[in-house]
Design a protein around this motif. Structure first.
Motif, PDB file in Angstrom:
ATOM      1  N   UNK A  38      43.953  45.060  37.248  1.00  0.00           N
ATOM      2  CA  UNK A  38      43.165  44.280  36.708  1.00  0.00           C
ATOM      3  C   UNK A  38      41.900  44.412  36.425  1.00  0.00           C
ATOM      4  N   UNK A  39      40.510  44.542  35.784  1.00  0.00           N
ATOM      5  CA  UNK A  39      39.559  44.644  35.346  1.00  0.00           C
ATOM      6  C   UNK A  39      38.860  43.914  34.723  1.00  0.00           C
ATOM      7  N   UNK A  40      37.473  43.596  35.140  1.00  0.00           N
ATOM      8  CA  UNK A  40      36.921  42.755  34.927  1.00  0.00           C
ATOM      9  C   UNK A  40      36.314  43.325  33.259  1.00  0.00           C
ATOM     10  N   UNK A  41      35.405  41.760  32.777  1.00  0.00           N
ATOM     11  CA  UNK A  41      35.396  41.972  30.971  1.00  0.00           C
ATOM     12  C   UNK A  41      33.973  42.907  31.314  1.00  0.00           C
ATOM     13  N   UNK A  42      33.326  43.045  32.540  1.00  0.00           N
ATOM     14  CA  UNK A  42      31.942  43.683  32.931  1.00  0.00           C
ATOM     15  C   UNK A  42      32.446  45.338  32.413  1.00  0.00           C
ATOM     16  N   UNK A  43      33.584  45.552  32.961  1.00  0.00           N
ATOM     17  CA  UNK A  43      33.792  47.020  33.368  1.00  0.00           C
ATOM     18  C   UNK A  43      34.174  47.614  31.913  1.00  0.00           C
ATOM     19  N   UNK A  45      33.495  46.367  28.990  1.00  0.00           N
ATOM     20  CA  UNK A  45      32.187  46.487  28.293  1.00  0.00           C
ATOM     21  C   UNK A  45      31.753  47.979  28.621  1.00  0.00           C
ATOM     22  N   UNK A  52      29.163  42.158  23.759  1.00  0.00           N
ATOM     23  CA  UNK A  52      30.010  41.270  24.263  1.00  0.00           C
ATOM     24  C   UNK A  52      30.814  40.413  23.315  1.00  0.00           C
ATOM     25  N   UNK A  55      34.018  42.576  21.571  1.00  0.00           N
ATOM     26  CA  UNK A  55      34.703  42.855  23.521  1.00  0.00           C
ATOM     27  C   UNK A  55      35.342  41.249  23.343  1.00  0.00           C
ATOM     28  N   UNK A  56      34.879  39.698  23.391  1.00  0.00           N
ATOM     29  CA  UNK A  56      35.136  38.412  23.363  1.00  0.00           C
ATOM     30  C   UNK A  56      36.219  38.393  22.566  1.00  0.00           C
ATOM     31  N   UNK A  79      30.247  34.241  37.724  1.00  0.00           N
ATOM     32  CA  UNK A  79      31.343  34.046  37.463  1.00  0.00           C
ATOM     33  C   UNK A  79      31.803  35.609  36.747  1.00  0.00           C
ATOM     34  N   UNK A  80      33.157  35.444  36.838  1.00  0.00           N
ATOM     35  CA  UNK A  80      33.909  36.632  36.821  1.00  0.00           C
ATOM     36  C   UNK A  80      35.157  36.741  35.651  1.00  0.00           C
ATOM     37  N   UNK A  81      35.277  36.769  34.683  1.00  0.00           N
ATOM     38  CA  UNK A  81      36.408  37.397  33.404  1.00  0.00           C
ATOM     39  C   UNK A  81      37.156  38.654  34.230  1.00  0.00           C
TER      40      UNK A  81
END
Lengths: 110, 216
Positions: A38-43, A45, A52, A55-56, A79-81
């Motif tokens: 798994x990876x978060x949205x920041x990674x 990005x 943003x 990506x979204x 917050x972390x997605x």
């Protein structure tokens, strides 16, 4: 004659390629997620260099197709997605790769 | 955007961004070899047992500090990833650990310089390069290890690190031949260069990846 038929079949398969996966930005997201748990949205990005908004929107399309699972939570107070590839997403990438490899095979190559 | 992306490129980019972009790995490597550079000096004062304990203690401390820096500074800027464990990755990890342990053991062995190692006996004629088989083996092991990592993860500076560290180890043995080894200058210089590169990469990461407040 048989060679022409094979080439025509390859091109027909290319026409039926999964368009959710075929879009370059979504393909990039899927390929990054393919190699990790798994990876978060920041990674994502940073790795894809998308904005943003872009990506979204692409993640939403992948989620609608059932290829990606999105988990909204917190890391401390921030917050972390988190995003991960589903089984269907993994199969879609494998199928896409097989289709493209078969369709783009050089004439005469085995 | 890459016109012909591949899964292997995506994997390399992921590892590069995750492990090598912030320079912390380089800083840790530099600290480890700097500790090895002062190892003979502290060994002469503390004795082998206490010196090894000091070395391992400082190594643990450095690892803990760099993990904390990565968690608090790099992850909020670069993002968080949890790797996928596959049998292939387990094999790569086991091979890497074995190679690192072998290399570290050989480096420590040449620094400790026990009598049975049989280094070149002091003689009026200059020794040839082939008089240092263990050091040449360390050089080869470091070059192979770092080159493999550099190739696999697409990080070219790792090729330089292999030559730098292996060469420094060989140079120090040749320079201090027959003399009691104190401060290991060549190894400290190599570690210094790696620390400078790591520091520059860390500053670049801070400037290139600011902490973001908005989430997608």
């Amino acid at each position: 004659m048989a060679k022409d038929r094979t080439q025509a079949q390859g091109l027909r398969e290319l026409g039926g390629v999964d368009r959710v996966v075929h879009e370059p930005a979504r393909l990039m997201i899927l390929m990054i997620l393919y190699g990790v748990r798994e990876a978060d949205a920041l990674f994502l990005l940073n790795a894809t260099e998308l904005t943003w908004g872009n990506l979204s929107s692409h993640v939403s399309k992948l989620e609608e197709a059932g290829y990606v699972e999105v988990d909204k939570g917190f890391a401390g107070k921030k917050p972390r997605t988190m995003l991960r590839l589903t089984g269907a997403g993994r199969r879609a990438v494998d199928d896409y790769r097989a289709t493209m490899q078969a369709a783009l095979k050089k004439p005469g190559a085995r | 955007m890459n016109a012909t992306p591949s899964l292997s490129d995506a994997h390399k980019r992921t590892v590069r961004l995750l492990s090598y972009e912030d320079g912390l790995w380089d800083l840790l490597l530099g600290v480890v070899f700097l500790l090895l550079a002062i190892y003979p000096l502290t060994r002469a004062r503390l004795g082998p047992g206490w010196n090894l304990a000091l070395f391992l203690g400082l190594l643990l401390l450095a690892t803990a500090i760099f993990s904390a820096l990565r968690r608090r500074i790099s992850t909020p800027r670069l993002g968080y990833v949890q790797g996928r464990v596959t049998p292939e990755k387990k094999l790569i990890l086991a091979t890497t650990v074995a190679l690192v342990a072998l290399t570290a053991g050989l480096v420590l062995l040449t620094l400790a310089n026990p009598g049975w190692l049989g280094g070149p006996a002091p003689s009026p004629s200059p020794a040839t390069l082939w008089s240092y088989p263990v050091e040449l083996l360390v050089l080869l092991a470091l070059i192979v290890l770092f080159s493999l990592m550099g190739y696999r993860f697409g990080v070219p500076r790792l090729y330089l690190y292999g030559w730098l560290l292996g060469g420094a180890n060989l140079a120090s043995v040749i320079l201090y031949r027959g003399a009691p080894v104190g401060f290991n200058g060549p190894l400290a210089a190599a570690a210094g260069i790696i620390l400078l590169i790591g520091g520059a990469l860390f500053v670049r990461m801070l400037r290139r990846y600011p902490v973001r407040d908005v989430e997608a």
